[in-house]
Structures are given as structure tokens and as C-alpha cells.
Design an enzyme around this catalytic site. Structure first.
Site, PDB file in Angstrom:
ATOM      1  N   LYS A 101       0.847  -1.198   0.000  1.00  0.00           N
ATOM      2  CA  LYS A 101       0.000   0.000   0.000  1.00  0.00           C
ATOM      3  C   LYS A 101       0.877   1.240   0.000  1.00  0.00           C
ATOM      4  O   LYS A 101       1.845   1.320   0.759  1.00  0.00           O
ATOM      5  CB  LYS A 101      -0.912   0.008   1.227  1.00  0.00           C
ATOM      6  CG  LYS A 101      -1.919   1.159   1.248  1.00  0.00           C
ATOM      7  CD  LYS A 101      -2.827   1.060   2.460  1.00  0.00           C
ATOM      8  CE  LYS A 101      -3.878   2.165   2.454  1.00  0.00           C
ATOM      9  NZ  LYS A 101      -4.763   2.075   3.652  1.00  0.00           N
TER      10      LYS A 101
ATOM     11  N   ASP B 289      -9.526   5.781  13.771  1.00  0.00           N
ATOM     12  CA  ASP B 289      -9.969   5.559  12.387  1.00  0.00           C
ATOM     13  C   ASP B 289      -9.565   4.203  11.813  1.00  0.00           C
ATOM     14  O   ASP B 289      -9.621   3.997  10.602  1.00  0.00           O
ATOM     15  CB  ASP B 289      -9.463   6.680  11.466  1.00  0.00           C
ATOM     16  CG  ASP B 289     -10.531   7.097  10.456  1.00  0.00           C
ATOM     17  OD1 ASP B 289     -11.721   6.788  10.681  1.00  0.00           O
ATOM     18  OD2 ASP B 289     -10.177   7.738   9.441  1.00  0.00           O
TER      19      ASP B 289
END
Length: 270
Positions: A48, A174
């Protein structure tokens, strides 16, 4: 040096890792609002891209992360390496991290959920839901539960509390529980429930956990752990709280986020 020790602790040898970096990467769209690019190198590794702030934050928590994963079985993303390349075309830096694939299995994942414990904006759109690779969200769970029984459910929550305590201590919010569900026509035999936490607690049946009916396999992991409660998130919290229930939005302080996240997951385990 730290990443090499992490790889050794996770059982990834140098040859396997180098083969991953040289593998043909296949790209997929990321489900969130991030502009990150996501790639798969075979079935074992996920790559990523990171922005500058995420890269800096990862390096800032690396010591604490190493101690946590070295001393506990964990559901948190396993980081194997962090690299930076410079584009030959633009000269821009490209930062990326190599991680484990939560859905490392030959089984088809029929349903995928990204669960945060918040409700505002946490539904797949009709267009997304109609797609074959939709990742559903909290509001889409409805009456669905993770049917793993009292014993394993207790161990799962025990592990999640340990992991979430670490994330809270690092000022992280988050993050999500990534849940994949493989549905079977013929039930698997039920194994004896584990009596204590170990690295195999949640991956012992074809890489996942079998449901008490034997007809579902669950693949889980805690992902997206590189967001701290920074000024941007502080501002987002207070702006959105003017128009929406402050308890329903994703951007809340780490302690509140942790409490809400754990309650949501616990409420969905049977």
C-alpha cells in the site's frame, strides 16, 4: 534492522520477502477516501502506498509496535517492510509499506466488511453494493452476527482489547476490523475451542475461524492503523459535530474511538 526483526518474528524469511518485491503486483481500488494505491503480490502480501505523514507516523510508532507484536499474538496489521522509491518520470517520492493479506486463503470471500463502530456515512451505496467486490460497512451488518460461540468470542474480544489498548496509547483512531466471510454448502467439523490466546486462535481452520454452524469461515484483522488524532482530525470532529451526532462520526478522539469500536464488535459476536 527493525523490519528485518519483525519479518523474522512473523516467520518471513529474506528469500520469500525479496520474491514478494520482485513479484508481479496486481492493483485494486481502495475502498476508503484515501488516494492510496493498493497492490497484491501473490496471495501472501499486500503493498500500500503511503503519504509523507503516514510514513513519518509509522516510523514514530515502530518501537512501540515492535514491542506489542513481539509480546502478544495480534490481529493488527503485520508490517513487513517500508520502502521509498523515486519516480524516474516525475522525480516524486513513492512511499509504500508491505503487509500481510488478511484474506490469505484459497477460499472465495463471499462477503467483506470494513467495521469502525461509527454510523455516519457508514453504508455502501446501491452502486457499490451491486458490485462483485463490494466492501460493506457498519450499517450494512443489520442482524448479521459473527457466530463463533462464547469461548472463542471471549478470546477474540480479549485480543481486540489488547490491540486496541496499544492503538489508543499510540494516539491512533480511524482503524477498522476487516471481516471476510466464506460461505459453505457443506459444514466443516467443529474443532475444540482454544483454551488460551495464541497466534493460531483465529486462523486454525483453513486460515480463518469456523462458525458454530460449520457453514461460515471468518477471516479478520485490524487494518488502517496509521491515522493519529491530528489537527486535521480534531477539526473534522468539531466541524461535523455541529451538523451530526458527535457519537456517530468516525473522527473522534482515540479513547472514545476505542470504546465505541470494541462495543460494536462485541455486540456483533454470538
Amino acid at each position: 534492522m527493525c523490519f528485518r526483526q519483525l519479518r523474522e518474528g512473523f516467520g518471513i524469511d529474506a528469500e520469500t520477502y525479496m520474491r514478494c518485491l520482485g513479484h508481479t503486483w496486481t492493483t485494486v481500488a481502495t475502498p476508503g477516501k484515501s488516494k492510496a494505491l493498493l497492490y497484491f503480490a501473490g496471495t501472501q502480501f499486500v503493498i500500500k502506498t503511503l503519504n509523507k505523514d503516514e510514513s513519518k507516523f509509522l516510523r514514530s510508532i515502530l518501537c512501540g509496535y515492535f514491542k506489542h507484536v513481539a509480546n502478544h499474538p495480534t490481529l493488527i496489521t503485520k508490517f513487513y517492510g517500508h520502502h521509498c522509491l523515486r519516480s524516474l518520470m516525475t522525480g516524486a517520492k513513492i512511499r509504500f509499506v508491505v503487509m500481510n493479506n488478511v484474506f490469505r486463503t484459497d477460499n472465495e470471500i463471499h462477503l467483506k466488511y470494513d467495521l469502525k463502530g461509527s454510523t455516519f456515512g457508514r453504508s455502501a451505496t446501491p452502486v457499490q453494493a451491486a458490485g462483485p467486490d463490494c466492501i460493506f460497512k457498519d450499517n450494512d451488518m443489520g442482524p448479521r452476527r459473527i457466530h463463533i460461540g462464547t469461548a472463542r468470542g471471549g478470546l477474540l474480544m480479549q485480543q481486540l482489547r489488547r490491540d486496541v489498548e496499544f492503538l489508543k496509547r499510540m494516539g491512533i483512531m480511524d482503524y477498522s476490523l476487516l471481516l471476510g466471510i466464506h460461505e459453505r454448502d457443506l459444514p466443516l467439523p467443529l474443532p475444540s475451542p482454544p483454551s488460551k490466546l495464541s497466534n493460531m486462535c483465529f486462523t486454525s481452520e483453513e486460515g480463518g475461524m469456523v462458525s458454530i454452524s460449520g457453514k461460515e469461515l471468518y477471516y479478520i484483522g485490524v487494518i488502517d492503523i496509521l491515522q493519529d488524532y491530528c489537527l486535521r482530525k480534531f477539526t473534522e470532529h468539531h466541524v461535523r459535530a455541529v451538523f451530526h451526532d458527535r457519537h456517530s462520526i468516525s473522527a473522534v478522539p482515540p479513547a472514545s474511538y476505542a470504546t465505541r469500536f470494541l462495543k460494536f464488535i462485541e455486540d456483533h459476536i454470538e
